[in-house]
Motif scaffolding. Structure first.
Motif, mmCIF file in Angstrom:
data_model
loop_
_atom_site.group_PDB
_atom_site.id
_atom_site.type_symbol
_atom_site.label_atom_id
_atom_site.label_comp_id
_atom_site.label_asym_id
_atom_site.label_seq_id
_atom_site.Cartn_x
_atom_site.Cartn_y
_atom_site.Cartn_z
ATOM 1 N N ILE A 1 0.824 -1.269 -0.377
ATOM 2 C CA ILE A 1 -0.300 0.166 -0.111
ATOM 3 C C ILE A 1 0.793 1.131 -0.351
ATOM 4 N N ALA A 2 0.874 1.750 -1.095
ATOM 5 C CA ALA A 2 2.529 3.436 -1.062
ATOM 6 C C ALA A 2 0.715 4.135 -1.498
ATOM 7 N N ASP B 1 8.587 3.115 5.340
ATOM 8 C CA ASP B 1 8.951 4.975 5.706
ATOM 9 C C ASP B 1 9.679 5.155 6.050
ATOM 10 N N SER B 2 11.031 5.177 5.525
ATOM 11 C CA SER B 2 12.178 5.040 6.019
ATOM 12 C C SER B 2 12.344 6.606 6.801
ATOM 13 N N GLY C 1 5.835 5.476 1.949
ATOM 14 C CA GLY C 1 5.776 6.322 1.211
ATOM 15 C C GLY C 1 7.935 6.247 -0.033
ATOM 16 N N SER C 2 8.087 5.394 0.561
ATOM 17 C CA SER C 2 9.595 5.849 0.373
ATOM 18 C C SER C 2 9.779 4.653 -0.881
ATOM 19 N N GLY C 3 9.598 4.922 -2.233
ATOM 20 C CA GLY C 3 9.567 4.091 -3.044
ATOM 21 C C GLY C 3 10.901 2.854 -3.337
ATOM 22 N N LEU C 4 12.110 3.643 -3.194
ATOM 23 C CA LEU C 4 13.341 2.676 -2.875
ATOM 24 C C LEU C 4 13.539 1.694 -2.231
ATOM 25 N N ARG D 1 4.754 15.090 -4.592
ATOM 26 C CA ARG D 1 4.872 14.865 -6.102
ATOM 27 C C ARG D 1 6.261 14.254 -6.241
ATOM 28 N N ARG D 2 6.806 14.311 -5.471
ATOM 29 C CA ARG D 2 8.435 13.381 -6.385
ATOM 30 C C ARG D 2 7.876 12.014 -6.210
ATOM 31 N N GLN D 3 7.313 11.499 -4.715
ATOM 32 C CA GLN D 3 6.346 10.483 -4.316
ATOM 33 C C GLN D 3 5.559 9.459 -5.727
ATOM 34 N N LEU D 4 4.497 10.538 -5.977
ATOM 35 C CA LEU D 4 3.195 10.381 -7.088
ATOM 36 C C LEU D 4 4.437 9.626 -8.483
ATOM 37 N N THR D 5 5.345 10.478 -8.447
ATOM 38 C CA THR D 5 6.398 10.325 -9.958
ATOM 39 C C THR D 5 6.498 9.321 -9.576
ATOM 40 N N TRP D 6 7.436 8.642 -8.696
ATOM 41 C CA TRP D 6 8.512 7.357 -8.276
ATOM 42 C C TRP D 6 6.981 6.475 -8.640
ATOM 43 N N PHE D 7 6.015 6.307 -7.635
ATOM 44 C CA PHE D 7 5.262 5.218 -8.421
ATOM 45 C C PHE D 7 4.908 5.092 -9.700
ATOM 46 N N ARG D 8 4.334 5.873 -10.142
ATOM 47 C CA ARG D 8 3.329 6.531 -11.232
ATOM 48 C C ARG D 8 4.790 5.478 -12.226
ATOM 49 N N ARG D 9 5.632 4.965 -12.152
ATOM 50 C CA ARG D 9 6.383 4.779 -13.452
ATOM 51 C C ARG D 9 6.325 3.683 -13.372
ATOM 52 N N ASP D 10 5.733 2.980 -12.068
ATOM 53 C CA ASP D 10 5.469 0.876 -11.779
ATOM 54 C C ASP D 10 4.154 0.948 -12.640
#
Length: 305
Positions: free
Chosen positions: A10-11, A37-38, A102-105, A270-279
């Motif tokens: 759940i991201a 969540d780091s 929310g930590s995509g990596l 916004r950066r989090q969403l950019t990361w997750f939307r690549r998946d």
């Protein structure tokens, strides 16, 4: 029961409602929650990281929340190893586990594995860190653009830790950071269901602003002041604390610091969403639709009668 255990991811961006959804899902399946969540790894940073409170922790067993001291070194590679070991134990008791954050990596490390990157030279690491502290992030960007233009075009240029790591590898090995990145996914012995939570921009921004106001009401200023002397630690190089440290230094007013926290949190989202939307495997929905989406997806994994 599915043929293989199921990890429900759940991201989503900060303040979207991941904690509430994760607890609802964990209660339904009677399973554990692993935090990705780091910022919440550090036990002393409860308010500024929006860590689960005592009531939330009592409703579902959480792992990787508040397990580190402020000065304790930790990285995504260690996280991957520890989470995979924990999953092996948890799946022996329940075929479902929730991974949320929310930590995509960190989520990518658990689901897909990481590239096998070489260790870097400690002296080079120290020199780069000093250069960053003295000259700012612009010098790191300039160096990376020259040494590895391919990775420069992909990396989050606002994230100094990513820039520093890439430069460490480049300077330690004489090769580009890109040359070590295989981008090959590691097959895991469990199914993975990825749910991305999102809201219309205005609604998400309202939630972010309200959360910051609540954090201030809950004592974020006092929490930040208590750890002001540790401000150089990586754990405190994060939104919510950096802005208040600027206020303590006399560089802005308290109201200006609070507005900066809101602005920088929105940028972080916004950066989090950019990361997750690549998946492409991520199923997107509103928080209030997530439980139904997970139930439906879970049923599709069940063996036919």
């Amino acid at each position: 029961m599915p043929h293989k255990p199921l990890l429900i991811v759940i991201a989503g961006p900060t303040a979207v409602g991941k904690t509430a959804v994760s607890i609802e899902v964990a209660e339904y399946f009677g399973c554990n929650i692993i935090s990705a969540d780091s910022r919440q790894f550090y036990r002393d940073l409860k308010i500024g990281t929006a860590a689960p409170d005592a009531l939330q922790l009592s409703r579902a067993k959480h792992h990787f929340v508040g397990q580190l001291a402020l000065d304790e070194r930790y990285d995504v590679s260690k996280y991957e190893t520890e989470v995979l070991a924990l999953l092996s134990d948890l799946f022996s008791e329940n075929p479902v586990v929730v991974l949320t954050g929310g930590s995509g990596l960190y989520i990518q490390a658990v689901c897909e594995g990481l590239d096998n990157l070489p260790d870097s030279d400690p002296e080079i690491r120290a020199e780069l860190r000093l250069k960053y502290e003295e000259e700012g992030i612009a010098v790191l960007r300039s160096m990376l653009q020259k040494l590895d233009p391919e990775y420069y075009a992909k990396v989050d240029l606002a994230n100094p830790n990513r820039l520093l790591r890439a430069l460490e590898v480049c300077l330690s090995t004489g090769k580009t950071f890109s040359s070590f990145r295989t981008d090959q996914k590691t097959e895991r012995p469990f199914n993975i269901l990825k749910i991305g939570l999102d809201l219309p921009r205005n609604e998400l921004h309202q939630r972010i602003n309200a959360r910051v106001e609540q954090m201030m009401a809950d004592g974020l200023e006092t929490e930040a002041r208590n750890y002001y002397s540790f401000r150089d630690l990586n754990a405190l190089n994060t939104v919510g604390y950096k802005e208040l440290f600027e206020y303590f230094d006399g560089n802005c007013t308290l109201s200006e610091a609070v507005e900066k926290i809101k602005t920088n949190t929105r940028r972080y989202a916004r950066r989090q969403l950019t990361w997750f939307r690549r998946d492409k495997a991520m199923l997107w929905c509103r928080p209030d639709e997530a439980f139904g989406t997970i139930q439906q997806s879970y049923k599709s994994l069940l063996p036919e009668e």
